[in-house]
Write an enzyme that holds these catalytic residues in place. Structure first.
Site, PDB file in Angstrom:
ATOM      1  N   ASN A   1       2.601  36.702 -64.311  1.00  0.00           N
ATOM      2  CA  ASN A   1       2.035  35.535 -63.625  1.00  0.00           C
ATOM      3  C   ASN A   1       2.499  34.315 -64.417  1.00  0.00           C
ATOM      4  O   ASN A   1       1.975  34.035 -65.489  1.00  0.00           O
ATOM      5  CB  ASN A   1       0.501  35.654 -63.613  1.00  0.00           C
ATOM      6  CG  ASN A   1      -0.172  34.426 -63.031  1.00  0.00           C
ATOM      7  OD1 ASN A   1       0.501  33.524 -62.529  1.00  0.00           O
ATOM      8  ND2 ASN A   1      -1.492  34.394 -63.096  1.00  0.00           N
TER       9      ASN A   1
ATOM     10  N   LYS B   1       2.189  31.274 -63.792  1.00  0.00           N
ATOM     11  CA  LYS B   1       1.258  30.137 -63.681  1.00  0.00           C
ATOM     12  C   LYS B   1       2.043  28.832 -63.443  1.00  0.00           C
ATOM     13  O   LYS B   1       3.095  28.864 -62.798  1.00  0.00           O
ATOM     14  CB  LYS B   1       0.356  30.081 -64.914  1.00  0.00           C
ATOM     15  CG  LYS B   1      -0.393  31.418 -65.123  1.00  0.00           C
ATOM     16  CD  LYS B   1      -1.531  31.340 -66.094  1.00  0.00           C
ATOM     17  CE  LYS B   1      -2.175  32.727 -66.223  1.00  0.00           C
ATOM     18  NZ  LYS B   1      -3.304  32.750 -67.136  1.00  0.00           N
TER      19      LYS B   1
ATOM     20  N   HIS C   1      -7.492  34.646 -58.703  1.00  0.00           N
ATOM     21  CA  HIS C   1      -7.370  34.564 -60.169  1.00  0.00           C
ATOM     22  C   HIS C   1      -8.547  33.742 -60.701  1.00  0.00           C
ATOM     23  O   HIS C   1      -8.984  32.792 -60.037  1.00  0.00           O
ATOM     24  CB  HIS C   1      -6.034  33.909 -60.547  1.00  0.00           C
ATOM     25  CG  HIS C   1      -5.748  34.039 -62.006  1.00  0.00           C
ATOM     26  ND1 HIS C   1      -6.339  33.226 -62.942  1.00  0.00           N
ATOM     27  CD2 HIS C   1      -4.960  34.901 -62.694  1.00  0.00           C
ATOM     28  CE1 HIS C   1      -5.937  33.587 -64.149  1.00  0.00           C
ATOM     29  NE2 HIS C   1      -5.094  34.604 -64.025  1.00  0.00           N
TER      30      HIS C   1
ATOM     31  N   GLU D   1      -8.681  31.469 -62.757  1.00  0.00           N
ATOM     32  CA  GLU D   1      -8.410  30.019 -62.842  1.00  0.00           C
ATOM     33  C   GLU D   1      -8.639  29.353 -61.487  1.00  0.00           C
ATOM     34  O   GLU D   1      -9.113  28.213 -61.415  1.00  0.00           O
ATOM     35  CB  GLU D   1      -6.981  29.799 -63.371  1.00  0.00           C
ATOM     36  CG  GLU D   1      -6.900  30.130 -64.864  1.00  0.00           C
ATOM     37  CD  GLU D   1      -5.572  30.697 -65.340  1.00  0.00           C
ATOM     38  OE1 GLU D   1      -4.572  30.607 -64.616  1.00  0.00           O
ATOM     39  OE2 GLU D   1      -5.554  31.246 -66.461  1.00  0.00           O
TER      40      GLU D   1
ATOM     41  N   GLU E   1      -9.376  41.144 -65.144  1.00  0.00           N
ATOM     42  CA  GLU E   1      -9.053  40.185 -66.191  1.00  0.00           C
ATOM     43  C   GLU E   1     -10.347  39.557 -66.709  1.00  0.00           C
ATOM     44  O   GLU E   1     -10.893  38.647 -66.058  1.00  0.00           O
ATOM     45  CB  GLU E   1      -8.157  39.077 -65.640  1.00  0.00           C
ATOM     46  CG  GLU E   1      -6.852  39.578 -65.072  1.00  0.00           C
ATOM     47  CD  GLU E   1      -5.789  38.474 -65.029  1.00  0.00           C
ATOM     48  OE1 GLU E   1      -4.730  38.669 -65.602  1.00  0.00           O
ATOM     49  OE2 GLU E   1      -6.047  37.404 -64.430  1.00  0.00           O
TER      50      GLU E   1
ATOM     51  N   GLY F   1      -5.499  34.055 -72.148  1.00  0.00           N
ATOM     52  CA  GLY F   1      -4.871  32.977 -72.920  1.00  0.00           C
ATOM     53  C   GLY F   1      -5.563  32.692 -74.248  1.00  0.00           C
ATOM     54  O   GLY F   1      -5.296  31.677 -74.879  1.00  0.00           O
TER      55      GLY F   1
ATOM     56  N   SER G   1      -4.321  38.431 -72.444  1.00  0.00           N
ATOM     57  CA  SER G   1      -3.667  38.492 -73.758  1.00  0.00           C
ATOM     58  C   SER G   1      -2.942  39.819 -74.011  1.00  0.00           C
ATOM     59  O   SER G   1      -2.929  40.329 -75.131  1.00  0.00           O
ATOM     60  CB  SER G   1      -4.683  38.221 -74.879  1.00  0.00           C
ATOM     61  OG  SER G   1      -5.242  36.919 -74.722  1.00  0.00           O
TER      62      SER G   1
HETATM   63  P1  13P Z   1      -2.566  35.722 -70.658  1.00  0.00           P
HETATM   64  O1  13P Z   1      -1.704  36.958 -70.680  1.00  0.00           O
HETATM   65  O2  13P Z   1      -1.846  34.488 -71.069  1.00  0.00           O
HETATM   66  O3  13P Z   1      -3.845  35.944 -71.402  1.00  0.00           O
HETATM   67  O4  13P Z   1      -2.979  35.470 -69.133  1.00  0.00           O
HETATM   68  C1  13P Z   1      -3.481  36.521 -68.400  1.00  0.00           C
HETATM   69  C2  13P Z   1      -3.539  36.124 -66.973  1.00  0.00           C
HETATM   70  O5  13P Z   1      -4.317  35.248 -66.608  1.00  0.00           O
HETATM   71  C3  13P Z   1      -2.628  36.773 -66.026  1.00  0.00           C
HETATM   72  O6  13P Z   1      -2.965  36.488 -64.725  1.00  0.00           O
END
Ligand code: 13P
Length: 271
Positions: A31, A33, A120, A122, A190, A196, A234
């Site tokens: 992803n 982003k 997601h 976010e 997740e 992150g 992560s």
């Molecule tokens: P990270 O791998 O940066 O923690 O992000 C995970 C994520 O949100 C994948 O959709």
């Protein structure tokens, strides 16, 4: 006589188990982003294809997927080999028309996307996306032949309060559309606090949640054993092996580490 039946029964079970394991390749999904310029996206795609070519055995156990920002999808696709699928990070809940800023599921299919990430955390947090909206998006994604990667996960406060299964159970119950099948749906677990942050859930926590999710899916979907459940938060080459060793983890949804070809492919080779 009973013994013979018992042994025969066990042999059939073991055979079925091996077949299932053999059929289900891991899905290693990036992803991207909201990162990168056009030229960086193209370079990243080239780097991923090259890393796979240098170690093509990695394709024996893994399917790969990248989900760039919308406007990078077409140029990235031109760089990808057949070994890497393409997806988007969101889609509209509407079919077509006056929805400024939206990109429809049909538009994604038209440029050869196979997958779309939906719900997601976010998007749930910054755009207040509800389970209802995510279900509408997933339904339209399915209608247009896309595989919906539906994301679920609890916040740190919810985990501390011991509510993680209740939260994820509700997200699953309300975000999965009627027509969800093991073929057109992937679940990504997740934990919000692991995204992150460099923190990963313990393997015991991952095992408990993935087992719970599998149980919920079985109550709703035929052949739920073959529906992929990804872990995200992560994930990196140094922790991938222990995460992939957990039962019911069928791949990873990767943010930060998917932006470097050596880390993205390194996650697949590590496990
Ligand atoms: P990270 O791998 O940066 O923690 O992000 C995970 C994520 O949100 C994948 O959709």
């Amino acid at each position: 006589m009973a013994y013979v039946f018992f042994i025969l029964f066990m042999l059939i079970r073991v055979h079925a188990w091996f077949k299932k394991e053999e059929m289900m390749k891991r899905l290693i999904a990036g992803n991207w982003k909201m990162n990168g310029t056009m030229s960086a996206a193209i370079k990243l795609a080239q780097g991923i294809v090259e890393a796979i070519q240098n170690d093509s055995k990695v394709l024996e156990n893994n399917d790969f997927l990248v989900c760039p920002p919308f406007h990078h999808i077409v140029p990235v696709q031109a760089e990808l080999s057949m070994a890497v699928s393409l997806g988007a990070q969101d889609c509209s809940p509407y079919e077509v028309g006056a929805y400024t800023g939206d990109v429809s599921a049909a538009m994604l299919k038209d440029v050869n996307c196979d997958y779309v990430i939906l719900g997601h955390s976010e998007r749930r947090e910054y755009y207040v996306e509800s389970n209802d909206l995510i279900r509408q998006k997933a339904a339209i994604a399915h209608e247009n032949g896309l595989i919906a990667i539906i994301c679920v996960g609890e916040t740190e406060a919810q985990r501390e309060a011991g509510e993680e299964q209740e939260v994820v159970g509700k997200q699953l119950a309300e975000s999965l559309p009627e027509g969800a099948t093991a073929q057109n749906t992937v679940i990504a677990y997740e934990p919000v606090w692991a995204i992150g942050t460099g923190k990963t859930a313990t393997t015991d926590d991952i095992a408990a949640m993935h087992d719970f999710i599998r149980g919920q899916l079985k109550a709703k979907i035929d052949n739920a054993d073959t529906l992929r459940i990804l872990y995200g938060g992560s994930v990196k080459p140094s922790n991938a092996a222990e995460i992939f060793a957990v039962d019911n983890v069928n791949g990873a949804l990767i943010g930060g580490a998917s932006l470097k070809p050596e880390d993205f492919i390194g996650i697949a080779t590590a496990g």
